[in-house]
Design a protein around this motif. Structure first.
Motif, PDB file in Angstrom:
ATOM      1  N   CYS A  47      47.003  39.385  49.496  1.00 45.02           N
ATOM      2  CA  CYS A  47      46.260  37.754  49.170  1.00 45.02           C
ATOM      3  C   CYS A  47      47.030  36.657  48.798  1.00 45.02           C
ATOM      4  O   CYS A  47      47.565  36.959  47.375  1.00 45.02           O
ATOM      5  CB  CYS A  47      44.687  38.416  48.679  1.00 45.02           C
ATOM      6  SG  CYS A  47      43.865  36.709  48.877  1.00 45.02           S
ATOM      7  N   CYS A  86      40.383  38.580  52.766  1.00 44.55           N
ATOM      8  CA  CYS A  86      40.948  40.089  51.936  1.00 44.55           C
ATOM      9  C   CYS A  86      39.357  40.607  51.066  1.00 44.55           C
ATOM     10  O   CYS A  86      38.815  40.646  51.378  1.00 44.55           O
ATOM     11  CB  CYS A  86      41.478  38.827  50.454  1.00 44.55           C
ATOM     12  SG  CYS A  86      40.999  39.412  49.058  1.00 44.55           S
ATOM     13  N   CYS A  89      38.507  39.040  47.166  1.00 42.35           N
ATOM     14  CA  CYS A  89      37.592  37.742  47.662  1.00 42.35           C
ATOM     15  C   CYS A  89      36.658  37.475  48.771  1.00 42.35           C
ATOM     16  O   CYS A  89      36.433  36.768  49.191  1.00 42.35           O
ATOM     17  CB  CYS A  89      38.453  36.810  46.392  1.00 42.35           C
ATOM     18  SG  CYS A  89      39.855  36.102  48.307  1.00 42.35           S
TER      19      CYS A  89
HETATM   20 ZN   LIG Z   1      41.513  37.156  47.609  1.00 45.83          ZN
END
Ligand SMILES: [Zn+2]
Length: 418
Positions: A47, A86, A89
């Motif tokens: 990410c 991700c 997140c």
């Molecule tokens: Zn992330």
């Protein structure tokens, strides 16, 4: 070696992407490379926000990038780009493919090649050559200029040159700010009034510059933005640019010639016909024919010839080694002009007299030249680049397009920007 593996190597795709198929359409003459990600991508890809692991969320519809020609055939990369999610997140984002350039729809290789041509040729010609539309090529220019310009370091600027250039006859202007030591364009903006300074300072300070580091600003005597300098940059001294000062004297000589051509005795008028360019040049630059012509008319005791002589002397004052010497000579020169004006028939030398007055009134700024000996020569050079640019941007002669080309050509940017 299969064609697929050959293109794979040529594109430098590594292990994370593969050319799944390539085909040539004899009808359209198009080479299409179909590319997809491999399982390897998901092992390494992280990410971009937090470097956490991601998984494949879905794929975009098929996207197309124009690549460099294969022989004379247009080549395109087609790919449904993976979108990653991700694990940390939870953000979803499009995976950035290694071939993609800054403007969407082109590969890095194609952009580099287009930019190389755009430095040498008008956009319309490059478009024809590459079988692209102007609009799409402009997108490449804007993307690279914007990205590279944002990174331009302006922290070392101390000597600034300012001048304006006309976009269209009469009304529209660009004001251009340049670093006279590094000989690069710093900023260009519409208009030619005081507000251009405010915009320049704001942009400069985004690029690590500071208004109080400026020590000299070179410009023409007649500029509207002169008043803005002490207001914004308290340490900056105004220098009236040598070439502009001489140009004022030059046009005063021209006025004398016009006056004499109109009101002088017949023999004088005959002698003066078609001599415009002789008086504008320096003696050493005259052609043999012009020299002969000049020798033939000089003895006629023309007022124009006297004014011309004054201009040559004026120019020579710039060769003075010290500022004291220059000050003395400028003052002597002005006295000389006043004296001859008094002897000349009425109005003949009016323009020379007002040039001399202007020199006296601006002597401080004119003599400031001797401190760093900076001139706007770099900017004068830009003038010819600029008219070439106007031809180059034919059909797109807006300030936005012209500023982009000006930055591309003369701002020393790192382009292509990757
Ligand atoms: Zn992330």
């Amino acid at each position: 070696m299969t064609p697929e593996s050959m293109f794979h190597q040529m594109l430098g795709l590594g292990t994370e992407w593969e050319v799944s198929s390539c085909r040539f359409d004899p009808e359209t003459g198009l080479v299409i490379l179909q590319i997809a990600e491999t399982a390897e991508l998901w092992k390494r890809y992280r990410c971009p926000h937090d470097q956490a692991e991601v998984f494949c969320y879905d794929h975009t519809e098929e996207l197309v990038w124009r690549h460099l020609n294969v022989f004379e055939h247009k080549c395109e990369i087609h790919c449904c780009l993976p979108r990653a999610r991700c694990r940390q997140c939870q953000k979803i984002h499009r995976v950035q493919p290694p071939w993609e350039g800054l403007a969407m729809h082109f590969t890095k290789g194609f952009e580099a090649m287009a930019l190389l041509l755009l430095r040498e040729m008008p956009v319309a010609r490059v478009a024809k050559l590459l079988k692209e539309t102007d609009t799409r090529l402009w997108r490449i220019v804007f993307a690279h200029v914007d990205a590279a310009y944002a990174r331009k370091d302006m922290s070392e600027v101390t000597c600034l040159g300012v001048d304006e250039m006309s976009i269209r006859k009469g009304h529209e202007y660009l004001t251009i700010f340049a670093d006279l030591k590094a000989k690069t364009v710093l900023f260009a903006t519409e208009g030619k009034d005081k507000s251009t300074w405010e915009r320049f300072i704001a942009e400069w300070e985004k690029h690590e510059g500071h208004r109080h580091q400026l020590t000299q600003v070179s410009m023409d005597m007649s500029k509207a933005y002169r008043a803005a300098v002490p207001e914004w940059c308290r340490n900056a001294e105004i220098v009236f640019d040598k070439y502009h000062v001489i140009a004022h004297v030059n046009s005063a000589v021209d006025q004398v010639r016009k006056y004499e051509l109109r009101y002088g005795p017949v023999s004088v008028r005959e002698a003066l016909k078609k001599t415009l360019w002789i008086w504008r040049k320096n003696k050493e630059n005259l052609t043999d024919k012009e020299k002969e012509r000049l020798a033939g008319i000089e003895h006629k005791n023309l007022w124009t010839a006297k004014a011309y002589q004054m201009r040559l002397v004026f120019q020579d004052i710039y060769r003075s080694t010290t500022v004291e010497e220059a000050r003395k000579r400028f003052k002597v020169w002005c006295r000389w002009v006043r004296m001859v004006t008094a002897q000349a028939p009425r109005y003949y030398f009016a323009s020379m007299l007002s040039a001399a007055k202007m020199v006296l009134n601006h002597l401080g700024g004119i003599l400031a030249h001797w401190k760093e000996k900076i001139t706007n020569a770099f900017m004068e050079g830009l003038n010819s680049v600029f008219s070439a640019m106007k031809r180059r941007a034919r059909g797109y002669r807006t300030s936005v397009h012209l500023i982009a080309v000006l930055y591309l050509m003369s701002a020393k940017l790192k382009i292509p920007f990757h």
